[in-house]
Motif scaffolding. Structure first.
Motif, PDB file in Angstrom:
ATOM      1  N   SER A   1       0.816  -1.389  -0.196  1.00  0.00           N
ATOM      2  CA  SER A   1       0.087   0.065   0.006  1.00  0.00           C
ATOM      3  C   SER A   1       0.967   1.273  -0.151  1.00  0.00           C
ATOM      4  O   SER A   1       2.004   1.125   0.198  1.00  0.00           O
ATOM      5  N   SER A   2       0.287   2.458  -0.051  1.00  0.00           N
ATOM      6  CA  SER A   2       0.922   3.661  -0.346  1.00  0.00           C
ATOM      7  C   SER A   2       1.735   3.947   1.064  1.00  0.00           C
ATOM      8  O   SER A   2       2.855   4.728   1.042  1.00  0.00           O
ATOM      9  N   LEU A   3       1.233   3.230   2.050  1.00  0.00           N
ATOM     10  CA  LEU A   3       1.915   3.457   3.540  1.00  0.00           C
ATOM     11  C   LEU A   3       3.474   2.898   3.559  1.00  0.00           C
ATOM     12  O   LEU A   3       4.360   3.423   4.328  1.00  0.00           O
ATOM     13  N   TYR A   4       3.559   1.710   2.967  1.00  0.00           N
ATOM     14  CA  TYR A   4       4.867   1.192   2.516  1.00  0.00           C
ATOM     15  C   TYR A   4       5.627   1.156   1.420  1.00  0.00           C
ATOM     16  O   TYR A   4       6.307   0.237   0.954  1.00  0.00           O
ATOM     17  N   ALA A   5       5.300   2.219   0.552  1.00  0.00           N
ATOM     18  CA  ALA A   5       5.819   2.531  -0.827  1.00  0.00           C
ATOM     19  C   ALA A   5       7.161   2.924  -0.446  1.00  0.00           C
ATOM     20  O   ALA A   5       7.533   3.838   0.444  1.00  0.00           O
ATOM     21  N   SER A   6       8.163   2.405  -1.073  1.00  0.00           N
ATOM     22  CA  SER A   6       9.700   2.604  -1.123  1.00  0.00           C
ATOM     23  C   SER A   6       9.961   4.004  -1.516  1.00  0.00           C
ATOM     24  O   SER A   6       9.575   4.192  -2.905  1.00  0.00           O
ATOM     25  N   SER A   7      10.692   4.561  -0.791  1.00  0.00           N
ATOM     26  CA  SER A   7      11.175   5.909  -1.498  1.00  0.00           C
ATOM     27  C   SER A   7      11.944   5.750  -2.855  1.00  0.00           C
ATOM     28  O   SER A   7      12.233   6.769  -3.489  1.00  0.00           O
ATOM     29  N   GLY A   8      12.775   4.701  -2.585  1.00  0.00           N
ATOM     30  CA  GLY A   8      13.899   4.578  -3.665  1.00  0.00           C
ATOM     31  C   GLY A   8      13.170   3.587  -4.876  1.00  0.00           C
ATOM     32  O   GLY A   8      14.198   3.349  -5.628  1.00  0.00           O
TER      33      GLY A   8
END
Length: 815
Positions: free
Chosen positions: A138-145
């Motif tokens: 989900s967007s809560l755990y989307a990786s910034s990289g």
């Protein structure tokens, strides 16, 4: 001293020791910058540790079996763990809660690795297949990289369409890949460039899988389409499957069962890799790999080992001059130097269960499990003589006190007497040592061990019927029968004055007998497991006992007290030997090591040793109590404290509470009142300084438990002193940690207590000011270090350019 030395003899010491798990640790993982460590254990828990603060962060409960592998997804703030309970769990680092459980394995999950910027998960299990799972976050755990750098990455990034899904993480089985062997997979390791991974199995096999790149997949798809077009009537459009992307590149056979596998960091780029493999024989292998278009080629580059035993040590003996040690194992016997720990020679002796040095220390006698006696020469290692002495295992072997022969006892219910003799060698006519059988004593049951009395008057024989028979050694007439053990006596020894007999048994008891009337002087419940050997120390009545619990204990057979406990072995202690003067004690263990214990000149305080023994018992009871509480709370609370209560934390709490009371008392005194002697001893002038000194002395790993045991009535007083420390810029790190922990633990009571409002208002302002200054100072230092690093990099680049530049050409002048 350990006679099985480590592979590298580099001096090292433990930087920090952390106690949190209640059982063996099975896996460890650092995060990217090494500031945090996550450990998994057989106690089914996962613990996160703060490496810099030397303390535990939290404990994660939820698995029902031992943890096999762990991964840290730092960019997504997740921890992933797999266990013997067949589940893979995803844990949130911020909330310390399990956000997803992956099911689908029928056997225990032994390893895991991630692909495609953590969008796919590969798991190994006890079966012969690798499972590849498509993950969605989900967007809560989307990786910034997470970035899409090719067109093929879209099918592996389901984050875009997961905002509508209620679950934070979703996993879908993409397919399976077969391994080369059907044996149990023990684990896996992904290479640093995420293009190759290794899976090691229980049959010493290491499978190397290669992940094809996008260009290779496109070429393979083009070939498939070309073949399909060549076939008439084939209307199906060729598609790539998982086996086209992940292929078995090669197989490596290790020289033993693989315990662990790791890729080596290498400066070489491209298709070259290197690895280190730990074997069950405590040896290391290094391999070099190269990826080619057809697979992965491998070459063994090094093999690190030592000359220690590969199997548990079963028997041991010490030479009379204390220079040599001989140890027997399942197939070989080894001769060691007792002072340097170096293996001098390996003897092909068979399964040696008993051994001893012949008087003069030039020969060795070894009794085997199949009933053979073998005589070896120490200097050459040659087998001089062998004889099939018994029809069963030789469990007892002892020299006669006059050193002219020896006696053996066997499972064939006989005791045989042997003499040393010199016989002429057939080749050169020189004489060499040999043994000859003189007489036999038949027993009513199997012989488990035997011992001559030093005065050569008595022979004690232990039988399988739990009794010890004592005979006159000259006439072999029966003298005494000692009974009292519930299980057969497996070891015994007689004191040098021939007055006491010590016996040990699998019933965990150590008994002291008098040889004048055969009465039992004392019976000790000596160990928590079977007693494996007992030895009298020199001419004294001190007794050493070893056990399957891996502990050595020393006893006083006159006053019947325990003197000390020695720990060092990691497994069952199976045998021991002691010098004639009692200054050297040697033990052999199932951990394949031999330890040499030397008598020191330091004074031993029996009361301190007893106190340490009580602390150990308390810690065991506390661990069992915490284990019961953890099992009771497993279904209700997934997160818990990482540390556990011990005797050290109790002492730290007592010191802190005592220092707090002394500080309060001193600050309440008038200026003319006498100073507390404790302040004079620590060379401080005020009670606050004395409290700060004791606060700094508490280890970071014990800080939270010490604060937790502190009574709430003293918390408000401690908060006042913490405010003083922060105001004066003293012990900022310890004071801040104590403040935050106390507020977190006693939050409800603190909020309800209006008398603490002014204190917390002052603490908030002082803490913000002090920590803000520290933050600015840290930022300034980091900026300066970064500037120095850039300056050094620029200088090194300029030097490299000057070296690489070609020399100027000389102009040719016309002459």
């Amino acid at each position: 001293m350990i006679l099985t030395p480590p592979l590298w003899a580099t001096p090292c010491a433990a930087l920090h020791t952390r106690s949190g798990h209640r059982s063996r640790i099975t896996c460890l993982r650092f995060n990217d910058d090494g500031s945090q460590l996550v450990s998994g254990s057989q106690d089914t828990t996962v613990i996160a540790w703060d490496v810099l603060n030397e303390s535990g962060l939290f404990r994660l409960r939820g698995h029902k079996g031992p943890i096999n592998d762990i991964a840290i997804l730092e960019s997504r703030r997740l921890i992933v763990s797999c266990s013997k309970d067949t589940f893979v769990r995803f844990w949130d680092l911020d909330t310390q809660a399990c956000v997803y459980v992956l099911v689908g394995h029928r056997t225990d999950v032994t390893g895991l690795a991630f692909l495609d910027q953590q969008q796919r998960l590969i798991t190994t299990a006890a079966d012969h297949q690798l499972r590849v799972w498509q993950l969605g976050y989900s967007s809560l755990y989307a990786s910034s990289g997470t970035t899409s750098n090719n067109d093929a990455a879209d099918e592996h990034t389901p984050d875009a369409h997961l905002d509508e899904v209620k679950s934070p993480v979703v996993a879908e089985l993409q397919g399976t890949v077969a391994r080369s062997t059907h044996d149990r997979a023990l684990g896996m390791a992904m290479s640093p460039d995420h293009r190759t991974f290794a899976v090691f199995s229980a049959d010493s096999t290491i499978d190397l899988f290669r992940i094809r790149s996008t260009e290779e997949l496109q070429r393979r798809l083009a070939r498939k389409k070309k073949k399909a077009a060549a076939k008439a009537g084939d209307q199906d459009t060729p598609q790539l499957d998982l086996n086209d992307e992940i292929v078995l590149g090669g197989t490596v056979m290790a020289q033993g069962k693989v315990r662990s596998f790791a890729w080596q960091p290498t400066e070489q780029s491209g298709n070259k890799l290197a690895s280190v493999t730990l074997l069950s024989t405590n040896a290391l292998e290094t391999h070099a790999f190269e990826r080619t278009g057809k697979g992965v080629t491998s070459q063994r580059t090094a093999y690190f080992s030592h000359s220690g035993h590969r199997k548990p040590v079963r028997s041991i003996a010490l030479s009379s001059d204390e220079q040599l040690v001989v140890s027997g194992s399942n197939s070989t016997a080894k001769l060691w130097s007792a002072h340097t720990g170096r293996c001098i020679r390996t003897l092909e002796s068979g399964y040696g269960v008993t051994c001893c040095f012949v008087p003069g220390n030039k020969h060795i006698i070894i009794g085997t499990k199949d009933g053979w006696l073998r005589l070896f020469d120490v200097a050459s290692g040659a087998l001089l003589h062998e004889v099939e002495a018994h029809q069963g295992a030789i469990w007892g072997l002892d020299l006669t006190p006059d050193e002219t022969g020896f006696v053996t006892g066997s499972a064939d219910k006989t005791v045989k007497f042997w003499d040393f003799e010199l016989v002429s060698h057939a080749a050169g006519g020189s004489k060499q040592l040999s043994i000859s059988h003189t007489k036999t004593l038949k027993m009513t049951d199997e012989v488990t061990c035997l011992r001559f009395s030093p005065n050569q008057k008595l022979l004690a024989v232990a039988l399988l019927d739990t009794t010890v028979k004592v005979f006159f050694s000259d006439t072999l007439k029966f003298f005494l029968s000692l009974y009292g053990h519930k299980l057969p006596v497996m070891c015994m020894d007689i004191s040098q004055d021939s007055t006491l007999l010590a016996t040990g048994s699998p019933d965990k008891n150590l008994k002291i007998w008098g040889l004048d009337f055969g009465d039992c002087h004392k019976s000790f419940l000596a160990h928590t497991d079977s007693v494996t050997s007992v030895r009298f120390a020199g001419s004294s009545h001190y007794v050493f006992s070893t056990s399957k619990d891996g502990v050595i204990k020393q006893w006083d057979a006159d006053v019947f007290t325990q003197i000390q406990t020695l720990k060092g072995h990691k497994s069952v202690i199976s045998c021991s030997a002691i010098s004639s003067k009692g200054g050297l004690f040697v033990t052999g263990s199932h951990d394949r090591s031999i330890r040499v214990w030397r008598r020191s000149r330091e004074m031993l305080n029996v009361e301190e040793e007893a106190e340490m023994e009580r602390e150990t018992e308390y810690e065991k009871e506390q661990a069992e109590r915490e284990a019961m509480e953890a099992r009771a709370q497993a279904d209700d609370d997934e997160a818990g404290r990482a540390t556990r209560r011990s005797a050290e934390t109790l002492k730290a709490t007592d010191r802190l509470l005592e220092a707090l009371l002394v500080a309060i008392e001193e600050d309440a005194k008038g200026p003319d009142a006498p100073t507390n002697p404790l302040l004079t001893a620590y060379r401080v002038e005020t009670g606050a300084e004395y409290l700060r000194h004791n606060l700094e002395a508490i280890k970071s790993s014990e800080m939270e438990e010490a604060m937790l045991l502190l009574p709430y009535s003293q918390v408000s007083e401690l908060l006042k002193y913490l405010h003083g420390f922060l105001t004066r810029n003293l012990s900022i790190e310890k004071a801040s940690r104590c403040l935050l922990f106390l507020v977190r633990v006693h939050f409800n009571q603190v909020v309800a207590d209006r008398s603490l409002l002014n204190i917390f208002d002052d603490l908030r302002s002082s803490a913000r000011a002090v920590l803000g200054n520290k933050r600015d100072q840290l930022g300034k230092n980091l900026a300066g270090l970064q500037f120095i690093r850039r300056h050094l990099n620029e200088n090194s680049t300029m030097v490299d350019l000057e070296v690489a530049a070609p020399p100027p050409k000389k102009s040719k002048r016309n002459t």
